[in-house]
Design a protein around this motif. Structure first.
Motif, PDB file in Angstrom:
ATOM      1  N   LEU A   6     -39.866  30.266 -37.332  1.00 27.37           N
ATOM      2  CA  LEU A   6     -38.578  30.930 -37.199  1.00 27.37           C
ATOM      3  C   LEU A   6     -37.645  30.093 -36.342  1.00 27.37           C
ATOM      4  O   LEU A   6     -38.086  29.431 -35.402  1.00 27.37           O
ATOM      5  N   MET A   7     -36.348  30.150 -36.662  1.00 30.83           N
ATOM      6  CA  MET A   7     -35.339  29.563 -35.792  1.00 30.83           C
ATOM      7  C   MET A   7     -34.259  30.618 -35.616  1.00 30.83           C
ATOM      8  O   MET A   7     -33.713  31.129 -36.587  1.00 30.83           O
ATOM      9  N   GLY A   8     -34.000  30.959 -34.359  1.00 31.00           N
ATOM     10  CA  GLY A   8     -32.996  31.974 -34.086  1.00 31.00           C
ATOM     11  C   GLY A   8     -32.661  32.012 -32.620  1.00 31.00           C
ATOM     12  O   GLY A   8     -33.139  31.205 -31.821  1.00 31.00           O
ATOM     13  N   ARG A   9     -31.828  32.989 -32.270  1.00 32.49           N
ATOM     14  CA  ARG A   9     -31.373  33.147 -30.885  1.00 32.49           C
ATOM     15  C   ARG A   9     -31.962  34.419 -30.286  1.00 32.49           C
ATOM     16  O   ARG A   9     -32.088  35.435 -30.967  1.00 32.49           O
ATOM     17  N   LEU A  10     -32.300  34.341 -28.997  1.00 32.89           N
ATOM     18  CA  LEU A  10     -32.809  35.516 -28.308  1.00 32.89           C
ATOM     19  C   LEU A  10     -31.707  36.551 -28.171  1.00 32.89           C
ATOM     20  O   LEU A  10     -30.580  36.219 -27.792  1.00 32.89           O
ATOM     21  N   THR A  11     -32.037  37.802 -28.474  1.00 36.86           N
ATOM     22  CA  THR A  11     -31.044  38.869 -28.380  1.00 36.86           C
ATOM     23  C   THR A  11     -30.863  39.351 -26.944  1.00 36.86           C
ATOM     24  O   THR A  11     -29.849  39.957 -26.613  1.00 36.86           O
ATOM     25  N   ARG A  12     -31.848  39.095 -26.103  1.00 36.74           N
ATOM     26  CA  ARG A  12     -31.784  39.421 -24.668  1.00 36.74           C
ATOM     27  C   ARG A  12     -32.825  38.580 -23.935  1.00 36.74           C
ATOM     28  O   ARG A  12     -33.655  37.945 -24.564  1.00 36.74           O
ATOM     29  N   ASP A  13     -32.789  38.600 -22.613  1.00 32.21           N
ATOM     30  CA  ASP A  13     -33.787  37.865 -21.831  1.00 32.21           C
ATOM     31  C   ASP A  13     -35.182  38.402 -22.148  1.00 32.21           C
ATOM     32  O   ASP A  13     -35.344  39.609 -22.378  1.00 32.21           O
ATOM     33  N   PRO A  14     -36.188  37.536 -22.152  1.00 34.89           N
ATOM     34  CA  PRO A  14     -37.556  37.999 -22.425  1.00 34.89           C
ATOM     35  C   PRO A  14     -38.020  39.016 -21.374  1.00 34.89           C
ATOM     36  O   PRO A  14     -37.694  38.909 -20.199  1.00 34.89           O
ATOM     37  N   VAL A  34     -32.478  36.045 -36.439  1.00 31.28           N
ATOM     38  CA  VAL A  34     -32.631  34.935 -37.380  1.00 31.28           C
ATOM     39  C   VAL A  34     -31.648  35.135 -38.528  1.00 31.28           C
ATOM     40  O   VAL A  34     -31.722  36.148 -39.229  1.00 31.28           O
ATOM     41  N   ASP A  35     -30.727  34.179 -38.683  1.00 34.80           N
ATOM     42  CA  ASP A  35     -29.743  34.276 -39.765  1.00 34.80           C
ATOM     43  C   ASP A  35     -30.437  34.236 -41.117  1.00 34.80           C
ATOM     44  O   ASP A  35     -31.381  33.472 -41.314  1.00 34.80           O
ATOM     45  N   ARG A  36     -29.913  35.042 -42.034  1.00 39.01           N
ATOM     46  CA  ARG A  36     -30.416  34.993 -43.399  1.00 39.01           C
ATOM     47  C   ARG A  36     -29.760  33.818 -44.101  1.00 39.01           C
ATOM     48  O   ARG A  36     -28.583  33.539 -43.916  1.00 39.01           O
ATOM     49  N   ARG A  37     -30.531  33.147 -44.917  1.00 42.23           N
ATOM     50  CA  ARG A  37     -30.046  31.955 -45.590  1.00 42.23           C
ATOM     51  C   ARG A  37     -28.992  32.293 -46.645  1.00 42.23           C
ATOM     52  O   ARG A  37     -27.989  31.616 -46.789  1.00 42.23           O
ATOM     53  N   LYS A  63     -39.399  31.345 -17.680  1.00 43.02           N
ATOM     54  CA  LYS A  63     -38.710  30.358 -16.847  1.00 43.02           C
ATOM     55  C   LYS A  63     -37.443  29.798 -17.499  1.00 43.02           C
ATOM     56  O   LYS A  63     -36.442  29.583 -16.824  1.00 43.02           O
ATOM     57  N   TYR A  64     -37.481  29.560 -18.816  1.00 41.59           N
ATOM     58  CA  TYR A  64     -36.397  28.804 -19.446  1.00 41.59           C
ATOM     59  C   TYR A  64     -35.571  29.561 -20.482  1.00 41.59           C
ATOM     60  O   TYR A  64     -34.461  29.135 -20.792  1.00 41.59           O
ATOM     61  N   LEU A  65     -36.082  30.613 -21.069  1.00 42.83           N
ATOM     62  CA  LEU A  65     -35.355  31.269 -22.153  1.00 42.83           C
ATOM     63  C   LEU A  65     -34.486  32.405 -21.637  1.00 42.83           C
ATOM     64  O   LEU A  65     -34.924  33.203 -20.813  1.00 42.83           O
ATOM     65  N   ARG A  66     -33.270  32.469 -22.138  1.00 41.42           N
ATOM     66  CA  ARG A  66     -32.305  33.505 -21.776  1.00 41.42           C
ATOM     67  C   ARG A  66     -31.631  34.002 -23.046  1.00 41.42           C
ATOM     68  O   ARG A  66     -31.695  33.372 -24.099  1.00 41.42           O
ATOM     69  N   GLN A  67     -30.947  35.110 -22.926  1.00 39.00           N
ATOM     70  CA  GLN A  67     -30.216  35.666 -24.054  1.00 39.00           C
ATOM     71  C   GLN A  67     -29.300  34.594 -24.650  1.00 39.00           C
ATOM     72  O   GLN A  67     -28.611  33.881 -23.929  1.00 39.00           O
ATOM     73  N   GLY A  68     -29.350  34.451 -25.977  1.00 38.81           N
ATOM     74  CA  GLY A  68     -28.507  33.483 -26.665  1.00 38.81           C
ATOM     75  C   GLY A  68     -29.143  32.122 -26.859  1.00 38.81           C
ATOM     76  O   GLY A  68     -28.620  31.308 -27.614  1.00 38.81           O
TER      77      GLY A  68
END
Length: 155
Positions: A6-14, A34-37, A63-68
């Motif tokens: 999958l490739m996408g953006r986090l909707t909120r902090d983990p 995840v955007d639909r193709r 440690k590293y992932l944040r919303q967006g």
């Protein structure tokens, strides 16, 4: 074979919690947009996929992932069930992350964040040293000095 990429953006902090017991393990839960193709009538659409990471991957997420943050996740689908407080059986489907990687450069993320009104955190990457000359260009790559080809053991 059970393999998911999958490739996408986090909707909120983990949401990170630690298991109880002698060897506490980190467990991170997050949702990827995840955007639909293929798009219908030019409308953009996305799927919101629940993901879970354990151990080192969960610590990385904390440690590293944040919303967006845009990430590439490799893992597997896992189904399960539990009985809720009302006595009803609830079925779950999650993607278990086996590998997480950033899908955009820090400069691109900062640029996207600045255009959305977010301020990037200073020195958020402990591995980053002093800026390189090409960092001013914002391409995320270091300049390689001329004549370095002669020093490489392979060519």
């Amino acid at each position: 074979m059970n393999k998911v990429i999958l490739m996408g953006r986090l909707t909120r902090d983990p949401d990170v919690r630690y298991s109880q017991g002698e060897s506490a393990t980190a467990v991170a839960r997050f949702t990827l947009a995840v955007d639909r193709r293929f798009r219908r009538d030019g409308d953009t659409s996305a799927d919101f996929i629940g993901c879970v990471a354990f151990g080192r991957q969960a610590e990385f997420a904390e440690k590293y992932l944040r919303q967006g943050t845009k990430v590439v996740l490799t893992g597997r689908i896992q189904t399960g069930s539990y009985t809720n407080r009302d006595g009803q059986k609830v079925y779950t489907t999650d993607v278990v992350a086996e590998d997480l990687e950033f899908a955009e450069s820090k400069a691109a993320a900062a640029e996207r964040g600045a255009s959305a009104g977010f301020q990037p955190q200073q020195n958020s990457n402990p591995f980053q040293s002093a800026p390189t000359p090409s960092a001013a260009a914002g391409d995320g790559f270091m300049n390689i000095p001329d004549g370095i080809d002669e020093e490489l053991p392979f060519s």
